[in-house]
Design an enzyme around this catalytic site. Structure first.
Site, PDB file in Angstrom:
ATOM      1  N   GLY A  18       1.450  -1.220   0.201  1.00  0.00           N
ATOM      2  CA  GLY A  18       0.152  -0.383  -0.159  1.00  0.00           C
ATOM      3  C   GLY A  18       0.731   1.287   0.330  1.00  0.00           C
ATOM      4  O   GLY A  18       1.648   1.161   1.492  1.00  0.00           O
ATOM      5  N   THR A  19       0.853   1.742  -0.657  1.00  0.00           N
ATOM      6  CA  THR A  19       2.170   2.782  -1.340  1.00  0.00           C
ATOM      7  C   THR A  19       2.069   3.969  -1.911  1.00  0.00           C
ATOM      8  O   THR A  19       0.386   4.716  -2.225  1.00  0.00           O
ATOM      9  CB  THR A  19       2.929   1.838  -1.787  1.00  0.00           C
ATOM     10  OG1 THR A  19       4.487   2.876  -1.757  1.00  0.00           O
ATOM     11  CG2 THR A  19       2.602   1.774  -3.130  1.00  0.00           C
TER      12      THR A  19
END
Lengths: 217, 217
Positions: A18-19
């Site tokens: 998740g970035t």
């Protein structure tokens, strides 16, 4: 999410990057940037992961989505590009690298959940940025991706200008990453930057306390 | 990629929306888009006004289920006028926000709406309060809400400065709404802005074609 589970997230949750990832082209090259947090549910399993993966000397990709899927795609394309560049006898085009990523993403779109942004420099097209979300292939002046990108769409829309210099692009990427990391729970850690031009690729790491700060109430 | 939409699962008519309120030197600006949609597929109104006047110098704007929002603001408006008559003075912005908070908190199971209250009073000057979905009340120098707000967190964090002038604040609010409306498919239409100061109110409506344009338009 108010219930407490008795076991830590990393035992049962899939590992996701998740970035926040971003790539932008300038006249003569590209700048890629990413955060460094890898999470499994609520646990941060790696706080210093470099999500900018080398595909070839002057072609990098930025990983987002499922960590395993993204890393596997990058490794496969790295291998395929090596073979391809030997066959043609010169450095591969950025478009070729992006097409290889797109082929895998499209063929296995039901099984995979990773989104890679491919960016680099080649002598035919200069600096180029390609998005390969869900198996489409599209060239854009800049691209953002990952869970943190939602929060900075407004900022990048407002701040992007055509024909920015290399230093302006680097500052733009660092500012965007910093804003996204401060709002997205799945992004954080340090900021990694890669600047690619005719001469090669230059990697840089900006620590958390050196990132720009904005108004915080 | 994960997306964090706050009110995308609401049944019935929802103001999938962008709302914001910003304090400046001497007043406060409250603003919203004007689209009401059903399930994100059908635009049921292109020109709905989401800025509700609850007293002479106090406005609130609604995000979430339209029916809930209208019912709650109607009850709140009555309670606030009654309170103001009892106290024989104009109500404090904090009092108005508290009334909304009580209604939201006591009915948290049935309701699905979040509010921003903004206004001017003699005691504390310009103020902005947020009442979140579960009934939390928070005072902030500026705040954004609704589904479209996700996209402008980065922009708002980067561009807000304390003690702006009225013109700077209007520009900030207009840009933020335009950026959010450009990225969120359930926000759109015209931009409604109300400038609240000690002297009075000023209602500004900016039609879609007069909104600021950014690089890709």
């Amino acid at each position: 999410m108010l219930e407490e589970s008795s076991e830590p997230g990393w035992l049962s949750e899939e590992v996701k990057t998740g970035t926040t990832i971003i790539a932008i082209e300038f006249d003569g090259g590209v700048v890629l940037g990413s955060d460094s947090r890898v999470s499994a549910g609520e646990t941060v399993v790696n706080r210093v992961m470099n999500k900018l993966s080398l595909l070839h000397d002057k072609i990098y990709c930025a990983l987002s989505g499922s960590a395993a899927d993204a890393q596997t795609i990058a490794e496969m394309v790295n291998y395929q590009l090596d073979v391809h560049s030997i066959e043609v006898g010169e450095d591969p085009q950025v478009r070729s690298a992006a097409t290889l990523v797109k082929n895998i993403s499209y063929k296995y779109k039901e099984e995979l959940s990773a989104h890679l942004i491919v960016a680099g420099w080649d002598k035919r097209g200069g600096g180029q940025v390609y998005v390969t979300l869900n198996g489409l292939l599209s060239r854009q002046p800049f691209a953002v991706g990952g869970s943190g990108s939602s929060y900075v769409y407004g900022f990048v829309d407002a701040e992007y200008r055509k024909a920015m210099s290399k230093e302006d692009c680097q500052q733009f990427v660092v500012n965007t990453l910093s804003l996204a990391m401060s709002r997205d729970g799945s992004s954080g850690g340090v900021a990694y930057l890669v600047t690619i031009d005719e001469k090669g690729a230059e990697e840089k790491c900006i620590l958390g306390n050196e990132l720009p700060t904005f108004y915080d109430q | 990629m994960e997306r964090h939409l706050m009110d995308s699962k609401i049944k019935g008519v929802s103001t999938g929306t962008t709302i914001l309120a910003v304090t400046f030197n001497g007043g406060v600006i409250i603003g919203s888009d004007s689209r009401a949609s059903i399930g994100g597929y059908y635009v049921s109104s292109k020109t709905i006004n989401k800025l509700i006047q609850v007293h002479d110098r106090i406005f609130c704007c609604i995000a979430g289920s339209l029916a809930d929002a209208q019912a709650v603001t109607k009850a709140a408006k009555f309670q606030i006028s009654f309170h103001s008559i009892q106290m024989e003075s104009p109500p404090l912005v904090k009092a108005a926000a508290s009334v909304l908070k009580e209604l939201c908190y006591n009915n948290k199971e049935e309701l699905q709406a979040g509010f921003i209250t903004a206004g001017w009073d003699r005691k504390k000057g310009p103020q902005v309060y947020t009442v979140a979905l579960g009934g939390m009340l928070l005072s902030q120098p500026f705040t954004i809400g609704g589904s479209g707000s996700t996209y402008i967190y980065g922009y708002a964090d980067a561009k807000y400065k304390p003690d702006m002038s009225k013109e700077e604040c209007l520009q900030f609010a207009t840009n933020a709404l335009a950026l959010a409306m450009g990225r969120d498919n359930v926000s759109g239409g015209v931009a409604h802005l109300v400038v609240i100061t000690e002297e009075g109110l000023e209602h500004v409506v900016i039609p879609g074609d007069k909104l600021p344009k950014f690089h890709d338009e």
